[in-house]
Design a protein around this motif. Structure first.
Motif, PDB file in Angstrom:
ATOM      1  N   TYR A 103       0.855  -1.184   0.000  1.00 46.48           N
ATOM      2  CA  TYR A 103       0.000   0.000   0.000  1.00 46.48           C
ATOM      3  C   TYR A 103       0.899   1.244   0.000  1.00 46.48           C
ATOM      4  N   TYR A 104       0.456   2.281  -0.690  1.00 45.40           N
ATOM      5  CA  TYR A 104       1.273   3.492  -0.688  1.00 45.40           C
ATOM      6  C   TYR A 104       0.420   4.727  -0.965  1.00 45.40           C
ATOM      7  N   GLY A 105       1.013   5.849  -0.588  1.00 37.60           N
ATOM      8  CA  GLY A 105       0.442   7.143  -0.919  1.00 37.60           C
ATOM      9  C   GLY A 105       1.579   8.040  -1.375  1.00 37.60           C
ATOM     10  N   ASN A 106       1.397   8.730  -2.475  1.00 32.54           N
ATOM     11  CA  ASN A 106       2.419   9.645  -2.988  1.00 32.54           C
ATOM     12  C   ASN A 106       1.715  10.828  -3.638  1.00 32.54           C
ATOM     13  N   ARG A 107       2.108  12.034  -3.255  1.00 34.43           N
ATOM     14  CA  ARG A 107       1.431  13.231  -3.754  1.00 34.43           C
ATOM     15  C   ARG A 107       2.454  14.327  -4.032  1.00 34.43           C
ATOM     16  N   THR A 108       2.477  14.812  -5.271  1.00 33.62           N
ATOM     17  CA  THR A 108       3.324  15.954  -5.609  1.00 33.62           C
ATOM     18  C   THR A 108       2.780  17.196  -4.921  1.00 33.62           C
ATOM     19  N   LEU A 109       3.679  17.979  -4.332  1.00 32.65           N
ATOM     20  CA  LEU A 109       3.287  19.209  -3.657  1.00 32.65           C
ATOM     21  C   LEU A 109       4.206  20.345  -4.083  1.00 32.65           C
ATOM     22  N   PHE A 110       3.627  21.510  -4.311  1.00 32.25           N
ATOM     23  CA  PHE A 110       4.413  22.722  -4.502  1.00 32.25           C
ATOM     24  C   PHE A 110       4.142  23.591  -3.289  1.00 32.25           C
ATOM     25  N   LEU A 111       5.180  23.866  -2.537  1.00 30.07           N
ATOM     26  CA  LEU A 111       5.023  24.511  -1.236  1.00 30.07           C
ATOM     27  C   LEU A 111       5.786  25.825  -1.162  1.00 30.07           C
ATOM     28  N   LYS A 112       5.194  26.789  -0.472  1.00 29.65           N
ATOM     29  CA  LYS A 112       5.866  28.066  -0.219  1.00 29.65           C
ATOM     30  C   LYS A 112       5.815  28.351   1.279  1.00 29.65           C
ATOM     31  N   PRO A 113       6.771  29.132   1.767  1.00 28.03           N
ATOM     32  CA  PRO A 113       6.766  29.467   3.187  1.00 28.03           C
ATOM     33  C   PRO A 113       5.422  30.044   3.626  1.00 28.03           C
TER      34      PRO A 113
END
Length: 387
Positions: free
Chosen positions: A87-97
């Motif tokens: 089982y897995y979870g993977n999510r692309t995220l673009f993050l800013k402060p």
């Protein structure tokens, strides 16, 4: 003394408060199957990247905070193997402060529990999702074509398939048409959203490792907001444009020296006075090997008319014999050099090479007059410039 201590304490508190504001927090819920496992926040996409932080899943929930100081592309992932199941979870995220992100995963009936999860508090990631939704159809088609190409390459490397130049050219044409569709969709998105961070990132990706039309790229960059132009990515684009300008049409081709197959040193400038096709390739590169017959044809036709080829191989360390065997097998009877450093080859870095085959046509004065001439395009260009 007490006053100094109070001032230091106040500064420490202010720095801590700033770090809290500048950082990013991510909270979320996942299926209970992941209890006891760790959620990893990483910089980069996919599974092979740099881990920044982690948090243990307890009672189907997790929470982590990271003192982020600049905008990044990252990912969040969790894995679990039990009873022979993965089982897995993977999510692309673009993050800013300053982002305060929440992510609620779906149940384990889907392959990736984060794929259709509910995401809040990540505006840049939502921009990314918006673009990806527009590109889904063409990306799916590209995945099929690339998969088939990789399959052929593996079969060729294993000796189960002979290179079919015509088939490779046809496959490349299909790929090029799909990439053109993707580029058009992306360009329309960028033009519609010049204030989106994802638009700037997509623009940078569209430029590739080397920009052919620097003035046009500079004009497009000017349409982004000042904040984006002066961001880390914006400044990186400016650096790329400056480096690419040195490799533009009518620019003097940067000189370099490397080793021939017999260990002698050969400089590009040693060939000055001739038309030179500077050809980047490698023995392991299927598309390069498929393109070689076109270069051989052109070389044989023009070698007595002040034309030659300098092949720069991006073969790996220890692959000298594979390099020379490919030269002999493909009938490449021109000049060859390589420092056997793979993608770290000095000449490749100098010419901003991140994919092969690629080439530059250089005139007798040492100036670049054309780039990436493949198939019939090479023959047509030589017919124009060599009388």
């Amino acid at each position: 003394m007490k006053r100094v201590f109070l001032i230091c304490a106040a500064l420490t508190a202010m720095n801590h408060l700033y770090a809290q504001k500048a950082g990013v927090t991510i909270t979320g819920k996942v299926p209970a199957i992941f209890n006891g496992e760790y959620i990893f926040l990483s910089k980069g996409a996919g599974f092979k990247n740099n881990i920044l932080d982690s948090a243990k899943v307890e009672k189907g929930a997790f929470s982590l905070a990271y003192p982020l100081e600049d905008t990044i592309q990252g990912s969040i992932r969790v894995t679990k193997k039990t009873d022979g199941k993965f089982y897995y979870g993977n999510r692309t995220l673009f993050l800013k402060p300053g982002d305060n992100v929440s992510l609620t995963a779906k149940d384990t009936s889907v392959a990736n529990v984060f794929e259709n999860g509910v995401l809040k508090g990540a505006p840049l990631t939502m921009q990314y999702d918006q673009l990806q939704g527009s590109l889904k159809k063409v990306n799916d088609s590209l995945q099929v074509v690339r998969g088939a190409a990789m399959g052929r390459m593996r079969a060729w490397q294993e000796g189960k398939l002979k290179i079919d130049t015509a088939a490779e050219i046809a496959s490349r044409q299909v790929m090029d048409n799909l990439l053109k569709q993707k580029s058009d969709i992306t360009d329309a998105f960028i033009d519609a959203h010049p204030d989106y961070y994802i638009s700037l990132l997509s623009f940078k990706e569209s430029l590739g490792s080397r920009v052919k039309d620097v003035p046009a790229a500079q004009q497009r960059l000017s349409k982004f907001t000042p904040t984006l132009r002066n961001s880390t990515f914006g400044l990186g684009i400016k650096e790329l444009l400056n480096a690419s300008a040195k490799l533009g049409i009518n620019q003097l081709a940067p000189d370099f020296a490397s080793k021939t197959p017999d260990g002698k040193t050969l400089k590009l400038s040693d060939l000055k006075g001739k038309y030179v096709l500077l050809d980047f390739w490698a023995s392991w590169c299927g598309p390069c090997r498929a393109e070689n017959p076109n270069v051989v044809k052109a070389y044989n036709q023009y070698k007595d008319k002040n034309f030659t080829v300098l092949g720069v191989s991006l073969d790996r360390e220890g692959a000298h014999d594979k390099w020379t065997e490919a030269i002999e097998k493909d009938g490449l009877t021109w000049h060859h050099v390589s420092d056997l450093k793979w993608w770290n080859a000095d000449a490749a870095k100098l010419y901003l090479i991140h994919s092969i085959p690629q080439n530059f046509l250089i005139d007798p004065n040492g100036r670049i007059i054309a780039q990436n001439l493949r198939g019939e395009a090479l023959q047509q260009e030589l017919e124009k410039v060599i009388r």
